[in-house]
Motif scaffolding. Structure first.
Motif, PDB file in Angstrom:
ATOM      1  N   UNK A   1       0.814  -1.232   0.000  1.00 53.51           N
ATOM      2  CA  UNK A   1       0.000   0.000   0.000  1.00 53.51           C
ATOM      3  C   UNK A   1       0.842   1.274   0.000  1.00 53.51           C
ATOM      4  N   UNK A   2       1.773   1.382   0.966  1.00 51.99           N
ATOM      5  CA  UNK A   2       2.505   2.652   1.060  1.00 51.99           C
ATOM      6  C   UNK A   2       4.007   2.420   1.038  1.00 51.99           C
ATOM      7  N   UNK A   3       4.437   1.193   0.792  1.00 53.31           N
ATOM      8  CA  UNK A   3       5.877   0.949   0.855  1.00 53.31           C
ATOM      9  C   UNK A   3       6.386   0.104  -0.298  1.00 53.31           C
ATOM     10  N   UNK A   4       7.582   0.514  -0.750  1.00 56.02           N
ATOM     11  CA  UNK A   4       8.261  -0.216  -1.803  1.00 56.02           C
ATOM     12  C   UNK A   4       9.537  -0.774  -1.192  1.00 56.02           C
ATOM     13  N   UNK A   5       9.826  -2.058  -1.413  1.00 57.37           N
ATOM     14  CA  UNK A   5      11.104  -2.593  -0.925  1.00 57.37           C
ATOM     15  C   UNK A   5      11.890  -3.177  -2.090  1.00 57.37           C
ATOM     16  N   UNK A   6      13.205  -2.988  -2.029  1.00 55.13           N
ATOM     17  CA  UNK A   6      14.121  -3.481  -3.067  1.00 55.13           C
ATOM     18  C   UNK A   6      15.115  -4.409  -2.378  1.00 55.13           C
ATOM     19  N   UNK A   7      15.308  -5.608  -2.917  1.00 51.12           N
ATOM     20  CA  UNK A   7      16.218  -6.581  -2.292  1.00 51.12           C
ATOM     21  C   UNK A   7      17.264  -7.029  -3.300  1.00 51.12           C
ATOM     22  N   UNK A   8      18.527  -7.005  -2.856  1.00 50.77           N
ATOM     23  CA  UNK A   8      19.622  -7.543  -3.666  1.00 50.77           C
ATOM     24  C   UNK A   8      20.413  -8.523  -2.823  1.00 50.77           C
ATOM     25  N   UNK A   9      20.948  -9.579  -3.459  1.00 51.02           N
ATOM     26  CA  UNK A   9      21.724 -10.561  -2.694  1.00 51.02           C
ATOM     27  C   UNK A   9      22.736 -11.255  -3.596  1.00 51.02           C
TER      28      UNK A   9
ATOM     29  N   UNK B   1      14.232   0.443   1.460  1.00 49.22           N
ATOM     30  CA  UNK B   1      12.817   0.797   1.360  1.00 49.22           C
ATOM     31  C   UNK B   1      12.649   2.219   0.854  1.00 49.22           C
ATOM     32  N   UNK B   2      11.560   2.446   0.146  1.00 51.06           N
ATOM     33  CA  UNK B   2      11.247   3.790  -0.348  1.00 51.06           C
ATOM     34  C   UNK B   2       9.732   3.960  -0.324  1.00 51.06           C
ATOM     35  N   UNK B   3       9.302   5.214  -0.436  1.00 53.18           N
ATOM     36  CA  UNK B   3       7.867   5.481  -0.425  1.00 53.18           C
ATOM     37  C   UNK B   3       7.400   5.859  -1.820  1.00 53.18           C
ATOM     38  N   UNK B   4       6.570   5.021  -2.442  1.00 53.10           N
ATOM     39  CA  UNK B   4       6.050   5.390  -3.754  1.00 53.10           C
ATOM     40  C   UNK B   4       5.035   6.537  -3.621  1.00 53.10           C
ATOM     41  N   UNK B   5       4.918   7.361  -4.656  1.00 54.24           N
ATOM     42  CA  UNK B   5       3.933   8.447  -4.580  1.00 54.24           C
ATOM     43  C   UNK B   5       2.528   7.926  -4.820  1.00 54.24           C
ATOM     44  N   UNK B   6       2.432   6.792  -5.509  1.00 53.01           N
ATOM     45  CA  UNK B   6       1.102   6.215  -5.767  1.00 53.01           C
ATOM     46  C   UNK B   6       1.240   4.718  -6.035  1.00 53.01           C
ATOM     47  N   UNK B   7       0.347   3.927  -5.467  1.00 49.89           N
ATOM     48  CA  UNK B   7       0.327   2.481  -5.747  1.00 49.89           C
ATOM     49  C   UNK B   7      -1.030   2.134  -6.342  1.00 49.89           C
ATOM     50  N   UNK B   8      -1.024   1.742  -7.614  1.00 48.17           N
ATOM     51  CA  UNK B   8      -2.287   1.352  -8.266  1.00 48.17           C
ATOM     52  C   UNK B   8      -2.573  -0.128  -8.061  1.00 48.17           C
ATOM     53  N   UNK B   9      -1.497  -0.908  -8.003  1.00 47.04           N
ATOM     54  CA  UNK B   9      -1.693  -2.360  -7.883  1.00 47.04           C
ATOM     55  C   UNK B   9      -0.476  -2.958  -7.183  1.00 47.04           C
ATOM     56  N   UNK B  10      -0.646  -3.534  -5.978  1.00 44.44           N
ATOM     57  CA  UNK B  10       0.506  -4.134  -5.303  1.00 44.44           C
ATOM     58  C   UNK B  10       1.012  -5.359  -6.060  1.00 44.44           C
ATOM     59  N   UNK B  11       2.249  -5.768  -5.770  1.00 42.92           N
ATOM     60  CA  UNK B  11       2.783  -6.959  -6.435  1.00 42.92           C
ATOM     61  C   UNK B  11       4.285  -7.009  -6.292  1.00 42.92           C
ATOM     62  N   UNK B  12       4.912  -7.951  -7.014  1.00 40.71           N
ATOM     63  CA  UNK B  12       6.371  -8.092  -6.931  1.00 40.71           C
ATOM     64  C   UNK B  12       6.919  -8.566  -8.265  1.00 40.71           C
ATOM     65  N   UNK B  13       8.198  -8.252  -8.492  1.00 41.37           N
ATOM     66  CA  UNK B  13       8.868  -8.662  -9.733  1.00 41.37           C
ATOM     67  C   UNK B  13      10.371  -8.601  -9.507  1.00 41.37           C
ATOM     68  N   UNK B  14      11.135  -9.315 -10.333  1.00 50.39           N
ATOM     69  CA  UNK B  14      12.592  -9.157 -10.293  1.00 50.39           C
ATOM     70  C   UNK B  14      13.046  -8.634 -11.649  1.00 50.39           C
ATOM     71  N   UNK B  15      13.900  -7.590 -11.628  1.00 50.94           N
ATOM     72  CA  UNK B  15      14.393  -6.990 -12.875  1.00 50.94           C
ATOM     73  C   UNK B  15      15.905  -6.799 -12.768  1.00 50.94           C
ATOM     74  N   UNK B  16      16.604  -6.708 -13.911  1.00 57.12           N
ATOM     75  CA  UNK B  16      18.065  -6.549 -13.873  1.00 57.12           C
ATOM     76  C   UNK B  16      18.469  -5.300 -13.093  1.00 57.12           C
ATOM     77  N   UNK B  17      19.282  -5.502 -12.059  1.00 53.29           N
ATOM     78  CA  UNK B  17      19.608  -4.419 -11.125  1.00 53.29           C
ATOM     79  C   UNK B  17      20.392  -3.295 -11.787  1.00 53.29           C
ATOM     80  N   UNK B  18      21.469  -3.638 -12.510  1.00 52.76           N
ATOM     81  CA  UNK B  18      22.333  -2.605 -13.092  1.00 52.76           C
ATOM     82  C   UNK B  18      21.579  -1.787 -14.130  1.00 52.76           C
TER      83      UNK B  18
END
Length: 367
Positions: A39-47, A56-73
């Motif tokens: 709802x109000x929080x975005x988390x980014x994980x690297x390992x 963690x960061x605060x998004x200005x708007x969340x239309x749809x919660x969820x998760x994904x992995x994308x190329x970090x660099x």
């Protein structure tokens, strides 16, 4: 999954998290960063399976919660190259991540979230808090002495010792030793000794600043976890026995001199230019009120410098790897440095005049 966030809010945690991600990975998913939005929080994980960092960061708007992995660099490079104050919209479309900002659009590949590993949540045996500045000072004062790729794997890291009202860090590569101790409001009985791997130490110190704000530490059987505001950092510990560093500290040195730290460092840096590139040896000639520093190399080139200092005693000639001395002088933050020697075959002790919270031992070289 769909959300919007400002470039700046995303970039700081993303830059730190991407630092943990290795460029060359055995598992493709380890090159990715895991993005989770609620709802109000975005988390980014690297390992990299040894160290894990969650920002963690605060998004200005969340239309749809969820998760994904994308190329970090790639994600980090895109964010860096966008204009300042850009608003980024991030959405999953047909199994791909689509970023939009102004008139730009980027489509990134994704890998299944289920494949993303997480460092198992070992039960923490003890919890404590330390001021961030204290922990940062301890690491900064000793990290340079860690070994890099030593077969004695327990040297490729830093010993973190936690006891009653005391925190100590120790690092050594077998040729030099750095020890730094600070009193702290903790009470751990019996004292705990953890070996944090080199990468874990370097990533942890990036999260710390010189403030008195607290960092929460959780000590596990084989993990160390640190929490600072927006970040949760976890590192596996090195399973091994750290050498008994107290035995290495030489006793009974009778030749003690005090020099201006900045001046001595400049003299050593200049002299090192003409030292042997492979061994980097310099000769120190200690005499009353003066230190003569000399170097030469196989091309028959020579350097000689003199530094005046506080010393009255017997003369001594001793050789050192100049890089080790310069590292210590860079880590000390007092204006003057005290060096204790006994003979040309014994290690030297370097510290603040009268002794401070840090102590350095450097082995001599035969030249």
């Amino acid at each position: 999954m769909k959300f919007s966030i400002s470039r700046e809010a995303l970039l700081r945690p993303l830059t730190l998290v991407a630092g943990v991600v290795e460029r060359r990975q055995t598992l493709p998913v380890l090159s990715n960063v895991l993005i989770e939005v609620q709802d109000t929080q975005l988390s980014l994980t690297g390992t990299d399976l040894e160290v894990e960092l969650i920002g963690r960061a605060e998004p200005s708007q969340v239309d749809e919660p969820g998760s994904a992995t994308v190329p970090a660099r790639k994600l980090m490079d895109i964010c860096k190259s966008l204009p300042e104050q850009s608003e980024i919209t991030f959405a999953l479309e047909d199994g791909r991540a689509v970023l939009r900002a102004g008139r730009s659009r980027f489509t990134l590949s994704t890998l299944p979230v289920a494949e993303f590993p997480n460092i198992e949540d070992g039960q923490g045996t003890q919890e404590l808090s330390l001021p961030r500045g204290t922990l940062k000072h301890l690491i900064d004062a000793t990290a340079f002495a860690m070994a890099q790729q030593d077969v004695r794997y327990y040297l490729n890291g830093m010993l973190l010792e936690l006891g009653r009202n005391l925190v100590r860090t120790v690092a050594t590569d077998g040729h030099r030793l750095a020890v730094c101790s600070r009193s702290a409001d903790i009470d751990i009985e019996p004292a705990q000794k953890l070996i944090v791997p080199r990468k874990g130490v370097l990533e942890l110190v990036r999260l710390l600043d010189g403030s008195d704000e607290l960092v929460g530490l959780t000590l596990g059987a084989n993990h160390l976890r640190a929490r600072t505001g927006e970040f949760t950092f976890t590192s596996k510990l090195v399973d091994g026995k750290f050498p008994d560093y107290e035995r290495v500290v030489p006793k009974g040195g009778d030749k003690v001199f005090i020099a201006e730290r900045a001046e001595l460092r400049q003299v050593l840096s200049r002299t090192s230019i003409l030292s042997n590139e492979k061994y980097r040896g310099v000769r120190l000639n200690l005499e009353e009120g003066n230190l003569r520093v000399m170097a030469n190399n196989p091309e028959q080139e020579e350097a000689e410098e003199n530094v005046s200092l506080d010393y009255s005693g017997d003369t001594l000639e001793i050789g050192f790897n100049v890089g080790y001395l310069i590292d210590v002088l860079g880590a000390l933050d007092e204006d003057r440095v005290q060096m204790t020697l006994s003979d040309s075959n014994s290690s030297a002790i370097m510290e603040e005049p009268g002794g401070g919270d840090a102590l350095y031992v450097v082995m001599p070289m035969r030249l």
